[in-house]
Write a protein that holds these residues in place. Structure first.
Motif, PDB file in Angstrom:
ATOM      1  N   CYS A 125       0.848  -1.197   0.000  1.00 52.12           N
ATOM      2  CA  CYS A 125       0.000   0.000   0.000  1.00 52.12           C
ATOM      3  C   CYS A 125       0.886   1.251   0.000  1.00 52.12           C
ATOM      4  O   CYS A 125       1.831   1.342   0.779  1.00 52.12           O
ATOM      5  N   CYS A 128      -0.099   3.037   3.770  1.00 56.22           N
ATOM      6  CA  CYS A 128       0.222   2.460   5.087  1.00 56.22           C
ATOM      7  C   CYS A 128       1.277   1.359   4.996  1.00 56.22           C
ATOM      8  O   CYS A 128       1.636   0.758   6.004  1.00 56.22           O
ATOM      9  N   CYS A 146      -5.999  -0.753  -0.870  1.00 59.70           N
ATOM     10  CA  CYS A 146      -5.833  -1.344   0.457  1.00 59.70           C
ATOM     11  C   CYS A 146      -7.091  -1.049   1.293  1.00 59.70           C
ATOM     12  O   CYS A 146      -7.897  -0.194   0.924  1.00 59.70           O
ATOM     13  N   CYS A 148      -7.165   0.639   3.833  1.00 65.00           N
ATOM     14  CA  CYS A 148      -7.084   2.040   4.273  1.00 65.00           C
ATOM     15  C   CYS A 148      -7.440   3.008   3.152  1.00 65.00           C
ATOM     16  O   CYS A 148      -7.460   4.220   3.365  1.00 65.00           O
TER      17      CYS A 148
HETATM   18 ZN    ZN Z   1      -3.031   0.839   3.337  1.00 66.10          ZN
END
Ligand code: ZN
Ligand code: BJW
Length: 241
Positions: A125, A128, A146, A148
């Protein structure tokens, strides 16, 4: 024909370090980067192998990597990869460092492979840094994301990016401490990997290059063998055992 001096030097070697590049996988059917049939004859590296290019056009970069992933899934390690598996148990200490992202050394059976430029089988990612090993493809035209929300990118090292710290440290150490160094199937123009044979030479190692063509290493290598690694490496193993 393998020079006798190479076999004599190898037979007395305690610590052997090997650096491989795209050339070792060429006989499996993985395209190299540079040269006549290289990937970069058709695709421009500056549009594909750097982070800014990815953020500008992530779909294009994903397509390129998925095209290469498909090739890698369909092919197998070749006699060059297998010869290095045999060498691992022949020498008291054996370090295998690769610039390749194709995972073919591991598929052949090599253990403790140091991957300098990551692995195409993983994604990471951009936000993150979470790693994913799922086999993902473009969802329609959309790049996978991802949990996130960040974009996923191949977990490989692009130009201008740092190499994984533990991998490059191990590679420097293995190059400094070896008494025999093989450079196999690399054009030796991409740094810092290209500095490893020179570091080995400066620290007293016997340096052998196996490549179809001369490279910057040729000028200081103790022996340069012009040939295919899938043919030359099994001959070396045979002469050693
Ligand atoms: Zn991520
Ligand atoms: C056969 C064969 C057969 C065929 N048998 N042989 C110092 C000086 C100048 C520049 C720099 C420097 N330090 C850093 C740089 C910048 C840059 C760099 O090196 N640029 C040069 C090109 C000028 N390096 C970086 O950016 C690196 N990061 C870094 O240094 O971070 C610190 C830093 C940050 C910011 C600024 C400055 C410093 C990262 C480099 C990442 C390289 N990434 C790639 C893509 C990986 C992902 C992917 O796969 O898509 O890695 S580029 C590409 O080249 C790939 C390869 O691993 C790498 C090397 O290629 P390789 O393996 O040698 O393949 P080829 O195709 O070039 O050669 C194949 C050879 O095989 C040929 O010789 C054939 O003859 C031979 N062959 N068949 C034997 N059967």
């Amino acid at each position: 024909m393998i020079p006798l001096e190479l076999i004599e030097q190898a037979k007395s070697a305690q610590v052997v370090t090997v650096l491989t590049g795209a050339g070792i996988s060429a006989e499996s059917g993985v395209p190299t980067f540079r040269g006549e049939n290289g990937l970069w004859k058709k695709f421009r590296p500056q549009e594909l192998a750097n982070f800014d290019a990815f953020m500008r056009n992530p779909e294009l970069v994903w397509e390129w990597y998925n095209y290469r992933r498909k090739i890698i899934e369909q092919i197998s390690p070749n006699p060059g990869h297998f010869a290095l598996v045999e060498m691992e148990s022949y020498f008291p200490q054996f370090n295998l460092i690769t610039q390749n992202v194709d995972g073919l050394h591991q598929r052949a059976g090599s253990r403790n492979v140091v991957e300098l430029h990551g692995n195409i089988g993983r994604n990471r990612c951009v936000k993150c840094n979470r790693i994913s090993t799922e086999n993902l493809s473009l969802n329609g035209q959309k790049v996978p994301t991802c949990e996130c929300g960040g974009l996923l990118r191949p977990d490989v090292v692009w130009f201008g990016e740092l190499l994984p710290e533990d991998a490059i440290q191990k590679a420097f150490q293995a190059s400094k401490s070896c008494d025999f160094f093989f450079s196999i199937g690399t054009s030796a123009v991409v740094y810092p990997a290209a500095s490893l044979p020179e570091i080995a030479k400066q620290n007293g190692a016997f340096v052998v290059e196996i490549n179809l063509e001369p490279t910057p290493i040729t000028s200081f290598a103790d022996i340069s063998i012009r040939g295919k690694s899938g043919i030359v490496l099994p001959q070396i193993v045979k002469a050693l055992t």
